[in-house]
Design an enzyme around this catalytic site. Structure first.
Site: not given
Ligand code: DMJ
Length: 683
Positions: A313, A317, A446, A581
Site C-alpha cells: 500500500e 500510493r 488482481d 476499477e
Molecule cells: C487501490 O488501492 C488500488 O487500485 C489497488 O490495486 C486495489 N484497491 C484499491 C482500489 O480499489
C-alpha cells in the site's frame, strides 16, 4: 445450527475423587446417572432450573454474538480489514473461504473471518514502438541509507512504539469513536442525495508546454473541447474540490477523511490522501490546492517515523504518487522524498526466500510478516515492481529494481500455477505458493496480472517472461473463470475453488477490461479486446442494475436462464467504497475505441456518486447499501483512492486531449499514478 443429538438423560459429570479410575465413557455415564438418581427431587429441580436458565441466556445473547461477527463486515472496522488488513487476522481466527451461497457477512472480496474449526478450513487460495518520454533532468545523488535511532520519532497520531500498528490504529479510532457518535447524532437525516452547484472559480490548468524538458502540463480544456465535455470536466473538478474542502478542513495532513464525523483516521500517519491526490490536482489544473499540498510535503512530510507500514500500500500510493509527481512537475522535492521512502522500504526484502514481508517499520529499518503466518499476499509482492524499477531508473541505484525483479523471476518459475493462474499466497521462508487451490482475479491476486502486462510495457516490451506469464494467465482466465449469465448473457469472471466454480466477481476485477484493452493496444491478440468489451458491459451493469446506480463490492451472477436477474448483490456485499476499477477501465476503453457510450456510462456513475455519496459541507463517503436509495448508509470514510484514482480516471475519460498522459508514453500504476514508459533499447 445443527440440532443436538437426541439424549434420553442428562449426563452430568459431578466431581468424583475416584473418577480417574474410570477408563471409559460408559462407566462415567452410569455413575452420573446413579448420582442423579440419588439427588432429592428439590435438588434435581434446582439443577434443571439452572440449566434452563443457562439455555435461555445463550439464546438471548445469540443475536448479539452473531451481530458482532456481522460487524466485521458491515461496520467500518471491517472496512479496515477489507483492503488492507486482510493479512492481519486477529489471534485465534483463521481466514477461511466463504461459503459460495451463504450469507456470510464479513466478506473481503470473497474472504471472511471466522473462528477456524477444522484445519481443513484454513484458507486456500481462493487480489509498436514507444516514443521516448521527455523526462526532467535527473540529479544523480549518492545513495544514503540513513537509519534513525529506534523510537526517535514521536507523532501525535502515530504510536511511538512499534508493538502493533493495528493496535495503534485502533486506539486512535477508539478515541475518536465517542466524538463520532456525537457527531452522527447531530445528523438528523442523511439521505446522501445532494447535488451542490459550486461555481468553478479555479483558473484553467496551465497550458505551458516545455515538451523537451518537462512533461507537459494539461491543456486548458475550455479552449479545446466542446461544451458537453467541458461541463463534464468541470463536474469532476467540482467533485474534487468538494472532497478536498473537507479534507483540508478536518483531516489536513492525516491519512483519511471521515466526512460525516468531520474528523480523520490514521493508517500509517503519512498523509496518505494528500500524497495520493497530488498528481490528480496537477492533472486537473488545481494549482492553488497543489501548491498547498506541495508545501505540506516539503515542510511536514517525514518518513523518519517509528511506524509499521504495509509494503504494497505504501509503495503504490505514496512511492507511486511521489514518483508520478516528480515526472509531472520536474520538482526534485518529490524524487528526494521518493528515494528516502524507497530506501526505508528495502528491509522488507531481507527474507530467506527474497519474497518480501508484508510490513516494514520505516523508522527502525525492520520488517516482518503478519503475526500469525509467514505468508505474503501474492498480489502485494508482485505489484510493487513498476515503482521500484522506476526509482532505480531515476536514481541510477539498482538495488530497488534488483529486489523487485527478483520476486518476478522467482514467481515466474514457481510450480503450482493453474494454466497461468496463481494462488493467493506465497511463503516468505520457502518462496513457494501456499494455500493452493483457489483462483480469483479479485482481492489478493488482481494486480499480479495487471503488473505482468504493465511491467512488460514499462520496460519497452523486451522482458519475454512477463509477456509469457501474462498471455498464459489470460488463457487460464478464459478457460477456467469466464462464464456468461443465464438470463441476459452477461460475461463475467468468476472464481475457482478446488475445482468448483463460484459465479462471484469482486468489483476489483473490473480493472480487467482496461488491462485487456491496453494489451490489445500494444499488439496482443484481438480476442483480448473482445473480452474487454464484454466485461466492460458487465462492470457497467453492476452499477446500473442497483437502485442507487452504484456497484456493490461483490456481485453474484445467475447462471440459469430461469433465475431472472443477472446480477445479485447479497446483503453482506452491498457496500460501495468509492472504488475506481470500473471508471479506470472506462477510461482505457474510451481512449482506444473513442466510443462515446463509455463516457456516458462514466457520467452516469459520477452522477450516482454525487447523489448518494456526496456529503453536504464537504467530502464523499463510502456507503453500506447500494440497494437502498432512501438510506444508503454512510460509512464515514473517504478512501484516498477516490481522489487518487476514481476522480482522476473520470477526468481523463472526459478529456478529449489524448496527449494528456498518452497511453503510449505513460503506464499507470495500480493506484493510477502515471509513470513513464522507458524507451526501447536499440535493436
Ligand atoms: C487501490 O488501492 C488500488 O487500485 C489497488 O490495486 C486495489 N484497491 C484499491 C482500489 O480499489
Amino acid at each position: 445450527m445443527y440440532p443436538p443429538p437426541r439424549k434420553d438423560f442428562i449426563a452430568l459429570t459431578l466431581s468424583d475423587p475416584h473418577s480417574h479410575s474410570y477408563n471409559n465413557g460408559k462407566h462415567r455415564r452410569q455413575s452420573c446417572w446413579r448420582k442423579w438418581k440419588q439427588l432429592s427431587r428439590l435438588q434435581r429441580s434446582l439443577i434443571l432450573f439452572l440449566l434452563a436458565l443457562l439455555l435461555i441466556l445463550v439464546l438471548v445473547s445469540y443475536p448479539s454474538i452473531t451481530e458482532h461477527w456481522r460487524g466485521l463486515s458491515e461496520k467500518e472496522d471491517w472496512l479496515e480489514l477489507k483492503d488492507r488488513d486482510l493479512h492481519m487476522v486477529p489471534p485465534g481466527l483463521n481466514p477461511v473461504l466463504r461459503l459460495p451461497e451463504g450469507n456470510a457477512p464479513a466478506s473481503v472480496a470473497g474472504l471472511h473471518m471466522e473462528p477456524a474449526e477444522d484445519p481443513q478450513d484454513l484458507m486456500e487460495p481462493r487480489g509498436p514502438h514507444i516514443p521516448v518520454l521527455a523526462r526532467p533532468p535527473t540529479k544523480r545523488k549518492p545513495f544514503s541509507n540513513k537509519r534513525p535511532p529506534p523510537g526517535s520519532q514521536k507523532d501525535g497520531n502515530v504510536s511511538d512504539t512499534v508493538s502493533d500498528p493495528k493496535q495503534n490504529h485502533e486506539v486512535v479510532r477508539e478515541e475518536a469513536g465517542e466524538e463520532e457518535e456525537e457527531e452522527k447524532k447531530k445528523i438528523v437525516s442523511w439521505r446522501g442525495a445532494m447535488i451542490e452547484a459550486e461555481l468553478a472559480t479555479e483558473p484553467p490548468p496551465s497550458a505551458n508546454e516545455k515538451e523537451a524538458v518537462e512533461p507537459r502540463a494539461p491543456a486548458d480544456p475550455a479552449a479545446t473541447v466542446p461544451q458537453q465535455a467541458t461541463d463534464q470536466l468541470e463536474a469532476v473538478r467540482d467533485a474534487f474540490k468538494h472532497a478536498w474542502k473537507a479534507y483540508k478542513e478536518y483531516a489536513w495532513g492525516h491519512d483519511e477523511l471521515k466526512p460525516i464525523s468531520k474528523s480523520f483516521s490514521e493508517w500509517f500517519g503519512l498523509g496518505l490522501t494528500m500524497i495520493d491526490s497530488l498528481d490528480t490536482m496537477w492533472i486537473l489544473g488545481l494549482k492553488e490546492e497543489f501548491a498547498e499540498a506541495r508545501s505540506w510535503v516539503e515542510k511536514e512530510l517525514s518518513f523518519d517515523k517509528n511506524v509499521d507500514v504495509n509494503l504494497f500500500e505504501t509503495t503504490i500510493r505514496i512511492l507511486g504518487g511521489l514518483l508520478s509527481c516528480y515526472h509531472l512537475t520536474g520538482d526534485q522535492l518529490f524524487l528526494d522524498k521518493a528515494q528516502d521512502l524507497g530506501s526505508r522500504l528495502m528491509p522488507a526484502f531481507k527474507t530467506p526466500s527474497k519474497i518480501p514481508f508484508s510490513d516494514v517499520n520505516i523508522g527502525k529499518g525492520t520488517a516482518h510478516p503478519p503475526r500469525w503466518t509467514s505468508d505474503s499476499t501474492l498480489a502485494e509482492v508482485t505489484s510493487i515492481q513498476l515503482e521500484f524499477r522506476e526509482l532505480s531508473h531515476l536514481t541510477q541505484d539498482p538495488q530497488y529494481q534488483d529486489a523487485a525483479n527478483e520476486v518476478m523471476r522467482l514467481v515466474h518459475k514457481l510450480p503450482g500455477k493453474h494454466d497461468g493462474l496463481v494462488p493467493m499466497f506465497i511463503n516468505t521462508n520457502s518462496g513457494q505458493f501456499s494455500h493452493k487451490g483457489v483462483f480469483t482475479l479479485g482481492a489478493r491476486a488482481d494486480s499480479y496480472y495487471e503488473y505482468l502486462l504493465k511491467q512488460w510495457i514499462q520496460g519497452g516490451k523486451t522482458e519475454d517472461n512477463l509477456l509469457e506469464d501474462y498471455l498464459q494467465a489470460i488463457e487460464g482466465v478464459k478457460k477456467h473463470l469466464v462464464r456468461q449469465t443465464g438470463p441476459g448473457r452477461l460475461t463475467f469472471v468468476g472464481e475457482l475453488s478446488h475445482n468448483r466454480f463460484n459465479p462471484k466477481m469482486d468489483h476489483l476485477v473490473c480493472f480487467l477490461p482496461g488491462t485487456l484493452a491496453l494489451g490489445a493496444h500494444n499488439g496482443l491478440p484481438g480476442d483480448h479486446m473482445d473480452l474487454a468489451v464484454q466485461l466492460m458491459e458487465t462492470c457497467y451493469q453492476m452499477y446500473k442494475r442497483m437502485e442507487t446506480g452504484l456497484s456493490p463490492e461483490i456481485a453474484h451472477f445467475s447462471m440459469q436462464a430461469s433465475e431472472g436477474q443477472d446480477v445479485i448483490a447479497k446483503p453482506a456485499d452491498r457496500h460501495n467504497l468509492l472504488r475506481p476499477e470500473t471508471v479506470e477501465s472506462l477510461f482505457y476503453m474510451h481512449r482506444f475505441t473513442k466510443d462515446s457510450k463509455y463516457r456516458d456510462w462514466g457520467w452516469d456513475i459520477l452522477q450516482s456518486f454525487n447523489k448518494y455519496t456526496k456529503v453536504p459541507g464537504g467530502g464523499y463517503t463510502s456507503i453500506n447499501n447500494v440497494g437502498d436509495p432512501a438510506n444508503p448508509g454512510p460509512r464515514d470514510k473517504m478512501e484516498s483512492f477516490f481522489l487518487g484514482e476514481t476522480l482522476k480516471y473520470l477526468y481523463l475519460l472526459f478529456s478529449d486531449d489524448m496527449e494528456l498522459l498518452s497511453l503510449d508514453k505513460y503506464i499507470f500504476n495500480t493506484e493510477a499514478h502515471p509513470l513513464p514508459i522507458w524507451p526501447s533499447p536499440p535493436k
